[in-house]
Design a protein around this motif. Sequence first.
Motif, PDB file in Angstrom:
ATOM      1  N   LEU A 145      48.224 -19.096  22.630  1.00 45.94           N
ATOM      2  CA  LEU A 145      48.746 -20.380  22.135  1.00 45.94           C
ATOM      3  C   LEU A 145      47.810 -21.502  22.566  1.00 45.94           C
ATOM      4  CD1 LEU A 145      52.477 -19.874  23.135  1.00 45.94           C
ATOM      5  CD2 LEU A 145      51.634 -20.105  20.794  1.00 45.94           C
ATOM      6  N   PRO A 146      47.639 -22.507  21.731  1.00 45.56           N
ATOM      7  CA  PRO A 146      46.769 -23.617  22.125  1.00 45.56           C
ATOM      8  C   PRO A 146      47.328 -24.346  23.347  1.00 45.56           C
ATOM      9  CG  PRO A 146      47.365 -23.747  19.792  1.00 45.56           C
ATOM     10  CD  PRO A 146      48.212 -22.683  20.390  1.00 45.56           C
ATOM     11  N   THR A 160      39.382 -32.907   8.650  1.00 45.74           N
ATOM     12  CA  THR A 160      40.150 -31.996   9.516  1.00 45.74           C
ATOM     13  C   THR A 160      41.060 -32.862  10.377  1.00 45.74           C
ATOM     14  OG1 THR A 160      38.513 -32.056  11.286  1.00 45.74           O
ATOM     15  CG2 THR A 160      38.253 -30.325   9.645  1.00 45.74           C
ATOM     16  N   TRP A 188      43.317 -32.033  13.506  1.00 50.84           N
ATOM     17  CA  TRP A 188      43.787 -30.954  14.369  1.00 50.84           C
ATOM     18  C   TRP A 188      44.788 -31.455  15.372  1.00 50.84           C
ATOM     19  CZ3 TRP A 188      40.625 -26.079  15.052  1.00 50.84           C
ATOM     20  CH2 TRP A 188      39.861 -25.824  13.899  1.00 50.84           C
ATOM     21  N   TYR A 231      54.405 -15.858  11.841  1.00 44.05           N
ATOM     22  CA  TYR A 231      55.455 -15.576  12.815  1.00 44.05           C
ATOM     23  C   TYR A 231      55.472 -16.722  13.820  1.00 44.05           C
ATOM     24  CZ  TYR A 231      58.426 -12.524  15.670  1.00 44.05           C
ATOM     25  OH  TYR A 231      59.475 -11.969  16.365  1.00 44.05           O
ATOM     26  N   ASP A 232      56.390 -17.651  13.607  1.00 47.76           N
ATOM     27  CA  ASP A 232      56.459 -18.847  14.445  1.00 47.76           C
ATOM     28  C   ASP A 232      57.177 -18.486  15.750  1.00 47.76           C
ATOM     29  OD1 ASP A 232      56.584 -21.366  15.429  1.00 47.76           O
ATOM     30  OD2 ASP A 232      57.713 -22.242  13.768  1.00 47.76           O
ATOM     31  N   VAL A 233      56.418 -18.312  16.808  1.00 49.87           N
ATOM     32  CA  VAL A 233      56.996 -17.801  18.063  1.00 49.87           C
ATOM     33  C   VAL A 233      57.874 -18.865  18.730  1.00 49.87           C
ATOM     34  CG1 VAL A 233      56.458 -16.948  20.380  1.00 49.87           C
ATOM     35  CG2 VAL A 233      55.068 -16.235  18.430  1.00 49.87           C
ATOM     36  N   VAL A 235      57.395 -23.182  22.947  1.00 47.45           N
ATOM     37  CA  VAL A 235      57.699 -21.772  23.171  1.00 47.45           C
ATOM     38  C   VAL A 235      58.396 -21.658  24.525  1.00 47.45           C
ATOM     39  CG1 VAL A 235      56.663 -19.502  23.507  1.00 47.45           C
ATOM     40  CG2 VAL A 235      55.737 -21.048  21.773  1.00 47.45           C
ATOM     41  N   LYS A 252      36.292 -33.496  11.748  1.00 45.61           N
ATOM     42  CA  LYS A 252      35.138 -33.488  10.850  1.00 45.61           C
ATOM     43  C   LYS A 252      35.548 -34.142   9.543  1.00 45.61           C
ATOM     44  CE  LYS A 252      33.041 -29.294  12.706  1.00 45.61           C
ATOM     45  NZ  LYS A 252      32.607 -27.916  12.501  1.00 45.61           N
ATOM     46  N   LEU A 285      38.264 -33.159  18.247  1.00 42.31           N
ATOM     47  CA  LEU A 285      37.097 -33.350  17.390  1.00 42.31           C
ATOM     48  C   LEU A 285      37.555 -33.241  15.946  1.00 42.31           C
ATOM     49  CD1 LEU A 285      33.902 -33.271  17.070  1.00 42.31           C
ATOM     50  CD2 LEU A 285      34.155 -30.809  17.016  1.00 42.31           C
ATOM     51  N   TYR A 317      34.443 -18.521   9.372  1.00 41.51           N
ATOM     52  CA  TYR A 317      34.838 -17.523  10.372  1.00 41.51           C
ATOM     53  C   TYR A 317      35.828 -16.496   9.820  1.00 41.51           C
ATOM     54  CZ  TYR A 317      32.768 -19.968  14.360  1.00 41.51           C
ATOM     55  OH  TYR A 317      31.907 -20.523  15.252  1.00 41.51           O
TER      56      TYR A 317
HETATM   57  C1  FAD Z   1      37.305 -29.879  13.928  1.00 36.13           C
HETATM   58  C2  FAD Z   1      36.848 -28.727  14.768  1.00 36.13           C
HETATM   59  C3  FAD Z   1      35.658 -28.149  14.477  1.00 36.13           C
HETATM   60  C4  FAD Z   1      35.217 -27.065  15.190  1.00 36.13           C
HETATM   61  N1  FAD Z   1      34.036 -26.512  14.841  1.00 36.13           N
HETATM   62  C5  FAD Z   1      33.600 -25.440  15.505  1.00 36.13           C
HETATM   63  C6  FAD Z   1      32.388 -24.831  15.145  1.00 36.13           C
HETATM   64  O1  FAD Z   1      31.700 -25.267  14.227  1.00 36.13           O
HETATM   65  N2  FAD Z   1      31.973 -23.756  15.835  1.00 36.13           N
HETATM   66  C7  FAD Z   1      32.718 -23.239  16.860  1.00 36.13           C
HETATM   67  O2  FAD Z   1      32.327 -22.237  17.447  1.00 36.13           O
HETATM   68  N3  FAD Z   1      33.874 -23.794  17.241  1.00 36.13           N
HETATM   69  C8  FAD Z   1      34.324 -24.879  16.584  1.00 36.13           C
HETATM   70  N4  FAD Z   1      35.486 -25.464  16.961  1.00 36.13           N
HETATM   71  C9  FAD Z   1      36.230 -24.893  18.084  1.00 36.13           C
HETATM   72  C10 FAD Z   1      37.032 -23.674  17.637  1.00 36.13           C
HETATM   73  O3  FAD Z   1      37.664 -23.941  16.415  1.00 36.13           O
HETATM   74  C11 FAD Z   1      38.069 -23.404  18.693  1.00 36.13           C
HETATM   75  O4  FAD Z   1      37.437 -23.266  19.942  1.00 36.13           O
HETATM   76  C12 FAD Z   1      38.808 -22.119  18.387  1.00 36.13           C
HETATM   77  O5  FAD Z   1      39.418 -22.183  17.136  1.00 36.13           O
HETATM   78  C13 FAD Z   1      39.877 -21.916  19.446  1.00 36.13           C
HETATM   79  O6  FAD Z   1      40.530 -20.715  19.153  1.00 36.13           O
HETATM   80  P1  FAD Z   1      41.961 -20.423  19.724  1.00 36.13           P
HETATM   81  O7  FAD Z   1      42.369 -19.087  19.191  1.00 36.13           O
HETATM   82  O8  FAD Z   1      41.980 -20.617  21.198  1.00 36.13           O
HETATM   83  O9  FAD Z   1      42.905 -21.569  19.150  1.00 36.13           O
HETATM   84  P2  FAD Z   1      43.292 -21.890  17.651  1.00 36.13           P
HETATM   85  O10 FAD Z   1      42.200 -21.538  16.699  1.00 36.13           O
HETATM   86  O11 FAD Z   1      43.792 -23.291  17.670  1.00 36.13           O
HETATM   87  O12 FAD Z   1      44.483 -20.859  17.379  1.00 36.13           O
HETATM   88  C14 FAD Z   1      45.761 -21.022  17.939  1.00 36.13           C
HETATM   89  C15 FAD Z   1      46.751 -20.535  16.913  1.00 36.13           C
HETATM   90  O13 FAD Z   1      48.054 -20.547  17.483  1.00 36.13           O
HETATM   91  C16 FAD Z   1      48.947 -20.881  16.435  1.00 36.13           C
HETATM   92  N5  FAD Z   1      50.229 -21.314  17.011  1.00 36.13           N
HETATM   93  C17 FAD Z   1      50.541 -22.469  17.634  1.00 36.13           C
HETATM   94  N6  FAD Z   1      51.846 -22.463  17.997  1.00 36.13           N
HETATM   95  C18 FAD Z   1      52.364 -21.274  17.593  1.00 36.13           C
HETATM   96  C19 FAD Z   1      53.657 -20.671  17.683  1.00 36.13           C
HETATM   97  N7  FAD Z   1      54.689 -21.271  18.284  1.00 36.13           N
HETATM   98  N8  FAD Z   1      53.819 -19.442  17.134  1.00 36.13           N
HETATM   99  C20 FAD Z   1      52.785 -18.792  16.526  1.00 36.13           C
HETATM  100  N9  FAD Z   1      51.542 -19.302  16.430  1.00 36.13           N
HETATM  101  C21 FAD Z   1      51.335 -20.529  16.959  1.00 36.13           C
HETATM  102  C22 FAD Z   1      48.230 -21.994  15.678  1.00 36.13           C
HETATM  103  O14 FAD Z   1      48.783 -22.126  14.386  1.00 36.13           O
HETATM  104  C23 FAD Z   1      46.808 -21.445  15.663  1.00 36.13           C
HETATM  105  O15 FAD Z   1      46.589 -20.641  14.533  1.00 36.13           O
HETATM  106  C24 FAD Z   1      35.972 -26.550  16.260  1.00 36.13           C
HETATM  107  C25 FAD Z   1      37.184 -27.140  16.580  1.00 36.13           C
HETATM  108  C26 FAD Z   1      37.613 -28.230  15.849  1.00 36.13           C
HETATM  109  C27 FAD Z   1      38.935 -28.871  16.207  1.00 36.13           C
END
Ligand code: FAD
Length: 397
Positions: A246-247, A395, A397, A195-197, A272, A296, A294, A171
């Motif tokens: 944020l997750p 992985t 997570w 940037y750690d919020v 946060v 892998k 999940l 990606y």
């Molecule tokens: C093992 C695994 C495999 C997956 N495989 C697939 C796949 O093959 N295909 C698919 O479509 N989806 C897949 N997914 C799902 C996909 O990865 C997620 O749905 C997607 O990454 C979610 O995006 P997001 O931006 O919401 O969260 P995230 O990608 O988790 O991003 C959140 C970000 O916030 C950051 N963060 C957290 N706290 C702070 C803070 N205080 N300050 C600053 N930054 C912060 C984290 O570091 C992270 O970078 C998979 C998920 C997992 C766990």
Amino acid sequence: MAALARDSGAEFETASEQVRMLSEKMRPVDKDTDENMGQLLDDLLDEAADDVWDYEDFVSDEDRHQNVIRWYGSCLSPSSKPQLGPPKQDVPSHRKSSDVSIDYAIARAIKKHNHKEFASFGPIEHALLHWNTKNIEYALGANVSDLSMKFWDSDERHAFEGDHVLLRQGYGSVIKHLVTGLVRRGDMFKCVLDYDVEKIEYARNSSSIPYTSGGSRKLVELSDTCSVSSRNGKEKLGCDFVVSTLPLGVLKASVAAQVDTSEVDPKTAGNVTFAPKLPFTKVDSIESTGFGILNKVYLQFPRAFWRSRSILDEGQTLFGNASGLNPHHYMFFDIGKSLGREDDCPAILMTLISGREAVACEKLSDDQLVHQVVVTLRKLFFDDMVPTPVAHKVTRW
Ligand SMILES: Cc1cc2nc3c(=O)[nH]c(=O)nc-3n(C[C@H](O)[C@H](O)[C@H](O)COP(=O)(O)OP(=O)(O)OC[C@H]3O[C@@H](n4cnc5c(N)ncnc54)[C@H](O)[C@@H]3O)c2cc1C
């Protein structure tokens, strides 16, 4: 996603969804039995869904709707006392529900609809039913005992159409493409990484309300409305709006600290702080929504032993584990074949672990986890056929 990937010039492969089911020692599972068990679980899910929606609810749909509106309305009303949680004595009607978990609903359906066929099932049928359940748990990242019978598939109508694809370069290539486009906008775009919020201030002042400063009335600069501060002492960012992605886990920990500041130190726990505190409606949503997990496990072998006996058809890259051992290693992907070139397919297999097993596996070391997966493969193939992996990636997570 496919359109974006195409736009960015990323190479992607369509992922085959045909699974070859194997029991121990490479014995292929009879295709009819496989299909029948898949169909049986689908039928059970349909029956269980009909039953759960048929059960009399505590209030009519209309009343429930009204109650929800009144409940949230009262929380938002400035005159009402701020509430940090639902009142203990008077649970709002919309929270009462006839919903049950999927496993409970299926068990109820088996009894109610008198499914006698279970009595004649042997280990293969059981393994196949288990496999199909794991397939649901993979898609949701949670066990059927933790999933709502009423709503587990509620996102189905929003699902994108089209094939599943694998991006050869991951990606990251799409993100790079998006960022390159934005960088061309010059000063209008700034990308700040690492940037750690620590704190998000929102609605500090409103651009529409003048404020008094040094005796004169001024209009607030729009970029004063919000600010984001970092834990690692980086420059505080002022902005018009903040869209937080944020997750959910971070949000849950953050609102827990917001409700009870005595237990968690936001500085050390990675939480946060929101200022002002998030309103109850948001806190309630964050607390009520769950998330799955999940993991892998990628294993690279000195040779692709699974390709040697033509177990998989041309173009097929998936085999399922119906051996009865470690059913949580339910599927194996020949990821090397999917992403490699015709003349260069690395010998890499990947398996998925979801739900509570994924949580449990995060407590194991990589070596322990890799060993468990190799044991499963040796059951599906032969002991001496499966060499020790030369590399792995887990992985966590
Ligand atoms: C093992 C695994 C495999 C997956 N495989 C697939 C796949 O093959 N295909 C698919 O479509 N989806 C897949 N997914 C799902 C996909 O990865 C997620 O749905 C997607 O990454 C979610 O995006 P997001 O931006 O919401 O969260 P995230 O990608 O988790 O991003 C959140 C970000 O916030 C950051 N963060 C957290 N706290 C702070 C803070 N205080 N300050 C600053 N930054 C912060 C984290 O570091 C992270 O970078 C998979 C998920 C997992 C766990």
